[in-house]
Design a protein around this motif. Structure first.
Motif, PDB file in Angstrom:
ATOM      1  N   GLY A 167      -0.139   8.723  -0.192  1.00 60.53           N
ATOM      2  CA  GLY A 167       0.423  10.047  -0.427  1.00 60.53           C
ATOM      3  C   GLY A 167       0.972  10.186  -1.836  1.00 60.53           C
ATOM      4  O   GLY A 167       1.603   9.268  -2.368  1.00 60.53           O
ATOM      5  N   GLY A 168       0.712  11.340  -2.445  1.00 59.58           N
ATOM      6  CA  GLY A 168       1.126  11.572  -3.818  1.00 59.58           C
ATOM      7  C   GLY A 168       2.620  11.458  -4.047  1.00 59.58           C
ATOM      8  O   GLY A 168       3.071  10.934  -5.071  1.00 59.58           O
ATOM      9  N   GLU A 169       3.415  11.932  -3.091  1.00 56.66           N
ATOM     10  CA  GLU A 169       4.870  11.912  -3.263  1.00 56.66           C
ATOM     11  C   GLU A 169       5.400  10.477  -3.300  1.00 56.66           C
ATOM     12  O   GLU A 169       6.234  10.134  -4.152  1.00 56.66           O
ATOM     13  CB  GLU A 169       5.548  12.690  -2.131  1.00 56.66           C
ATOM     14  N   LEU A 170       4.926   9.649  -2.384  1.00 52.08           N
ATOM     15  CA  LEU A 170       5.380   8.260  -2.346  1.00 52.08           C
ATOM     16  C   LEU A 170       4.945   7.510  -3.603  1.00 52.08           C
ATOM     17  O   LEU A 170       5.725   6.735  -4.179  1.00 52.08           O
ATOM     18  CB  LEU A 170       4.835   7.556  -1.104  1.00 52.08           C
ATOM     19  N   ILE A 171       3.707   7.736  -4.035  1.00 55.81           N
ATOM     20  CA  ILE A 171       3.210   7.087  -5.250  1.00 55.81           C
ATOM     21  C   ILE A 171       4.046   7.500  -6.452  1.00 55.81           C
ATOM     22  O   ILE A 171       4.451   6.667  -7.278  1.00 55.81           O
ATOM     23  CB  ILE A 171       1.725   7.433  -5.485  1.00 55.81           C
ATOM     24  N   SER A 172       4.324   8.805  -6.562  1.00 62.15           N
ATOM     25  CA  SER A 172       5.105   9.313  -7.690  1.00 62.15           C
ATOM     26  C   SER A 172       6.508   8.707  -7.719  1.00 62.15           C
ATOM     27  O   SER A 172       7.010   8.312  -8.778  1.00 62.15           O
ATOM     28  CB  SER A 172       5.195  10.836  -7.608  1.00 62.15           C
ATOM     29  N   LYS A 173       7.148   8.603  -6.562  1.00 64.36           N
ATOM     30  CA  LYS A 173       8.494   8.034  -6.503  1.00 64.36           C
ATOM     31  C   LYS A 173       8.496   6.563  -6.897  1.00 64.36           C
ATOM     32  O   LYS A 173       9.394   6.097  -7.614  1.00 64.36           O
ATOM     33  CB  LYS A 173       9.073   8.207  -5.095  1.00 64.36           C
ATOM     34  N   ALA A 226      -2.376   4.158  -3.520  1.00 64.55           N
ATOM     35  CA  ALA A 226      -2.274   3.211  -4.635  1.00 64.55           C
ATOM     36  C   ALA A 226      -1.756   1.889  -4.101  1.00 64.55           C
ATOM     37  O   ALA A 226      -1.147   1.816  -3.028  1.00 64.55           O
ATOM     38  CB  ALA A 226      -1.347   3.751  -5.718  1.00 64.55           C
ATOM     39  N   LEU A 227      -2.006   0.850  -4.871  1.00 65.21           N
ATOM     40  CA  LEU A 227      -1.549  -0.482  -4.500  1.00 65.21           C
ATOM     41  C   LEU A 227      -0.485  -0.926  -5.508  1.00 65.21           C
ATOM     42  O   LEU A 227      -0.737  -0.944  -6.721  1.00 65.21           O
ATOM     43  CB  LEU A 227      -2.718  -1.465  -4.501  1.00 65.21           C
ATOM     44  N   GLU A 228       0.684  -1.263  -5.000  1.00 69.50           N
ATOM     45  CA  GLU A 228       1.751  -1.824  -5.834  1.00 69.50           C
ATOM     46  C   GLU A 228       1.606  -3.338  -5.803  1.00 69.50           C
ATOM     47  O   GLU A 228       1.614  -3.950  -4.729  1.00 69.50           O
ATOM     48  CB  GLU A 228       3.111  -1.404  -5.298  1.00 69.50           C
ATOM     49  N   PHE A 241     -11.998   0.737 -18.137  1.00 73.93           N
ATOM     50  CA  PHE A 241     -12.539   0.210 -16.879  1.00 73.93           C
ATOM     51  C   PHE A 241     -11.892   0.805 -15.639  1.00 73.93           C
ATOM     52  O   PHE A 241     -12.567   1.146 -14.680  1.00 73.93           O
ATOM     53  CB  PHE A 241     -12.430  -1.312 -16.852  1.00 73.93           C
ATOM     54  N   GLU A 242     -10.576   0.957 -15.587  1.00 73.96           N
ATOM     55  CA  GLU A 242      -9.918   1.538 -14.419  1.00 73.96           C
ATOM     56  C   GLU A 242      -8.488   1.890 -14.780  1.00 73.96           C
ATOM     57  O   GLU A 242      -7.931   1.380 -15.742  1.00 73.96           O
ATOM     58  CB  GLU A 242      -9.947   0.554 -13.231  1.00 73.96           C
ATOM     59  N   ARG A 243      -7.910   2.778 -13.986  1.00 80.17           N
ATOM     60  CA  ARG A 243      -6.538   3.197 -14.247  1.00 80.17           C
ATOM     61  C   ARG A 243      -5.560   2.167 -13.691  1.00 80.17           C
ATOM     62  O   ARG A 243      -5.702   1.709 -12.565  1.00 80.17           O
ATOM     63  CB  ARG A 243      -6.278   4.558 -13.577  1.00 80.17           C
ATOM     64  N   PHE A 244      -4.571   1.787 -14.489  1.00 82.58           N
ATOM     65  CA  PHE A 244      -3.469   0.992 -13.972  1.00 82.58           C
ATOM     66  C   PHE A 244      -2.246   1.116 -14.864  1.00 82.58           C
ATOM     67  O   PHE A 244      -2.335   1.532 -16.019  1.00 82.58           O
ATOM     68  CB  PHE A 244      -3.845  -0.482 -13.753  1.00 82.58           C
ATOM     69  N   ILE A 245      -1.105   0.770 -14.301  1.00 81.90           N
ATOM     70  CA  ILE A 245       0.174   0.799 -15.007  1.00 81.90           C
ATOM     71  C   ILE A 245       0.867  -0.536 -14.753  1.00 81.90           C
ATOM     72  O   ILE A 245       0.894  -1.027 -13.618  1.00 81.90           O
ATOM     73  CB  ILE A 245       1.055   1.967 -14.505  1.00 81.90           C
ATOM     74  N   ILE A 246       1.418  -1.128 -15.806  1.00 82.92           N
ATOM     75  CA  ILE A 246       2.133  -2.402 -15.681  1.00 82.92           C
ATOM     76  C   ILE A 246       3.513  -2.265 -16.314  1.00 82.92           C
ATOM     77  O   ILE A 246       3.629  -1.860 -17.479  1.00 82.92           O
ATOM     78  CB  ILE A 246       1.370  -3.552 -16.369  1.00 82.92           C
ATOM     79  N   CYS A 247       4.545  -2.611 -15.573  1.00 86.00           N
ATOM     80  CA  CYS A 247       5.917  -2.540 -16.064  1.00 86.00           C
ATOM     81  C   CYS A 247       6.465  -3.951 -16.270  1.00 86.00           C
ATOM     82  O   CYS A 247       6.560  -4.728 -15.302  1.00 86.00           O
ATOM     83  CB  CYS A 247       6.809  -1.795 -15.072  1.00 86.00           C
ATOM     84  N   ASP A 248       6.807  -4.265 -17.517  1.00 82.22           N
ATOM     85  CA  ASP A 248       7.434  -5.543 -17.855  1.00 82.22           C
ATOM     86  C   ASP A 248       6.628  -6.750 -17.381  1.00 82.22           C
ATOM     87  O   ASP A 248       7.181  -7.849 -17.207  1.00 82.22           O
ATOM     88  CB  ASP A 248       8.848  -5.625 -17.252  1.00 82.22           C
ATOM     89  N   GLN A 249       5.335  -6.566 -17.162  1.00 81.66           N
ATOM     90  CA  GLN A 249       4.454  -7.618 -16.642  1.00 81.66           C
ATOM     91  C   GLN A 249       5.018  -8.246 -15.368  1.00 81.66           C
ATOM     92  O   GLN A 249       4.795  -9.431 -15.075  1.00 81.66           O
ATOM     93  CB  GLN A 249       4.191  -8.681 -17.713  1.00 81.66           C
ATOM     94  N   LYS A 250       5.717  -7.412 -14.574  1.00 81.71           N
ATOM     95  CA  LYS A 250       6.265  -7.860 -13.295  1.00 81.71           C
ATOM     96  C   LYS A 250       5.682  -7.083 -12.116  1.00 81.71           C
ATOM     97  O   LYS A 250       5.523  -7.635 -11.030  1.00 81.71           O
ATOM     98  CB  LYS A 250       7.786  -7.707 -13.288  1.00 81.71           C
ATOM     99  N   VAL A 251       5.384  -5.798 -12.330  1.00 79.74           N
ATOM    100  CA  VAL A 251       4.830  -4.973 -11.272  1.00 79.74           C
ATOM    101  C   VAL A 251       3.725  -4.099 -11.860  1.00 79.74           C
ATOM    102  O   VAL A 251       3.838  -3.603 -12.989  1.00 79.74           O
ATOM    103  CB  VAL A 251       5.909  -4.093 -10.600  1.00 79.74           C
ATOM    104  N   ALA A 252       2.638  -3.944 -11.103  1.00 82.24           N
ATOM    105  CA  ALA A 252       1.501  -3.136 -11.546  1.00 82.24           C
ATOM    106  C   ALA A 252       1.101  -2.187 -10.425  1.00 82.24           C
ATOM    107  O   ALA A 252       1.348  -2.446  -9.244  1.00 82.24           O
ATOM    108  CB  ALA A 252       0.320  -4.022 -11.937  1.00 82.24           C
ATOM    109  N   PHE A 253       0.474  -1.083 -10.822  1.00 83.51           N
ATOM    110  CA  PHE A 253      -0.017  -0.095  -9.864  1.00 83.51           C
ATOM    111  C   PHE A 253      -1.477   0.192 -10.181  1.00 83.51           C
ATOM    112  O   PHE A 253      -1.832   0.438 -11.340  1.00 83.51           O
ATOM    113  CB  PHE A 253       0.783   1.205  -9.953  1.00 83.51           C
ATOM    114  N   ILE A 254      -2.328   0.149  -9.143  1.00 87.87           N
ATOM    115  CA  ILE A 254      -3.736   0.485  -9.309  1.00 87.87           C
ATOM    116  C   ILE A 254      -4.151   1.428  -8.190  1.00 87.87           C
ATOM    117  O   ILE A 254      -3.560   1.409  -7.105  1.00 87.87           O
ATOM    118  CB  ILE A 254      -4.643  -0.771  -9.282  1.00 87.87           C
ATOM    119  N   LEU A 265       0.841  -1.188   0.000  1.00 86.09           N
ATOM    120  CA  LEU A 265       0.000   0.000   0.000  1.00 86.09           C
ATOM    121  C   LEU A 265       0.881   1.245   0.000  1.00 86.09           C
ATOM    122  O   LEU A 265       1.743   1.412   0.867  1.00 86.09           O
ATOM    123  CB  LEU A 265      -0.919   0.007   1.228  1.00 86.09           C
ATOM    124  N   LEU A 266       0.669   2.121  -0.977  1.00 86.62           N
ATOM    125  CA  LEU A 266       1.402   3.376  -1.082  1.00 86.62           C
ATOM    126  C   LEU A 266       0.448   4.518  -0.765  1.00 86.62           C
ATOM    127  O   LEU A 266      -0.598   4.648  -1.412  1.00 86.62           O
ATOM    128  CB  LEU A 266       1.969   3.552  -2.494  1.00 86.62           C
TER     129      LEU A 266
END
Length: 234
Positions: A18-24, A126-128, A103-116, A15-16
């Protein structure tokens, strides 16, 4: 070697807050991306400040020959700042497509880590995700949406083709039949309440409807929403 060793110790869900932690965390994950970045971005046009930050980060990514695919909603096609961003990243090699509804916002890097996002207030938490099954599920959801979406080529094709206009209209009218309010539809499609009301007004005139309830009934009974054909509300 240190990174590989540490990866085994990382929790599957973090669990992330705060905006600063999520951005980093996002910046670190994207900067470490080596093969492909997948992004789904609902909500219509993006804020200029967010686009400026994303542009710098994404151009660095693309300069390393990392494949980048992004899905927005059709409404970004009339948002000048977002189109400017799209023009610059596609010129650098990114691929961008749009759907009526993402459907919803998410980001996936190299199909190893995702953020929602954790809630509708996306900047607060956000959830890493590093659990392989969950990341794979999100990636497959992205690919399914990608197959249905329409490419954006700012320099070579019309931004608002009849198929895109029909797709937006059909999504709005399906929501009307389901009993959603204009405000709810506008939030989901990333457009203004006035634009939603105008689409509904045109179809109401065509079907000679005098109320919202009657419009929902007439739409369900008319067959206008069956199949993939144009609604023809213009």
């Amino acid at each position: 070697m240190y990174t590989d060793a540490r990866s085994a110790d990382q929790p599957p869900l973090t669990l992330l807050t705060g905006g600063e932690l999520i951005s980093k965390a996002l910046t670190a994950a994207v900067d470490g991306c080596r093969h492909e970045l997948l992004t789904a971005q609902p909500g219509g046009g993006r804020a200029p400040q967010m686009l400026s930050e994303a542009l710098e980060r994404d151009l660095r990514l693309l300069s390393r020959d990392v494949r980048q695919r992004t899905i927005y909603q059709h409404t970004v096609r009339s948002h000048r700042a977002t189109l400017s961003y799209i023009e610059q990243v596609t010129a650098a090699g990114a691929e961008v497509r749009t759907l009526a509804e993402v459907f919803e916002r998410f980001i996936i890097c190299d199909q190893k880590v995702a953020f929602i996002p954790v809630s509708e207030e996306r900047g607060s938490a956000a959830l890493e995700i590093r659990h392989p099954a969950l990341v794979r599920f999100l990636a497959q959801s992205f690919n399914n949406a990608w197959a249905r979406s329409i490419p954006v080529h700012p320099d070579t094709s019309p931004l608002r083709s009849p198929s895109i206009t029909s797709d937006v209209q059909r999504t709005i009218l399906l929501a009307v039949v389901s009993g959603e309010t204009d405000d709810s539809i506008a939030r989901r499609l990333g457009m203004s309440r006035r634009s939603v009301a105008e689409h509904i007004r045109k179809v109401s005139l065509r079907l000679e409807s005098s109320s919202r309830a009657q419009l929902g009934y007439l739409l369900a009974a008319s067959g206008l929403l069956e199949g993939d054909g144009a609604v023809g509300a213009d």
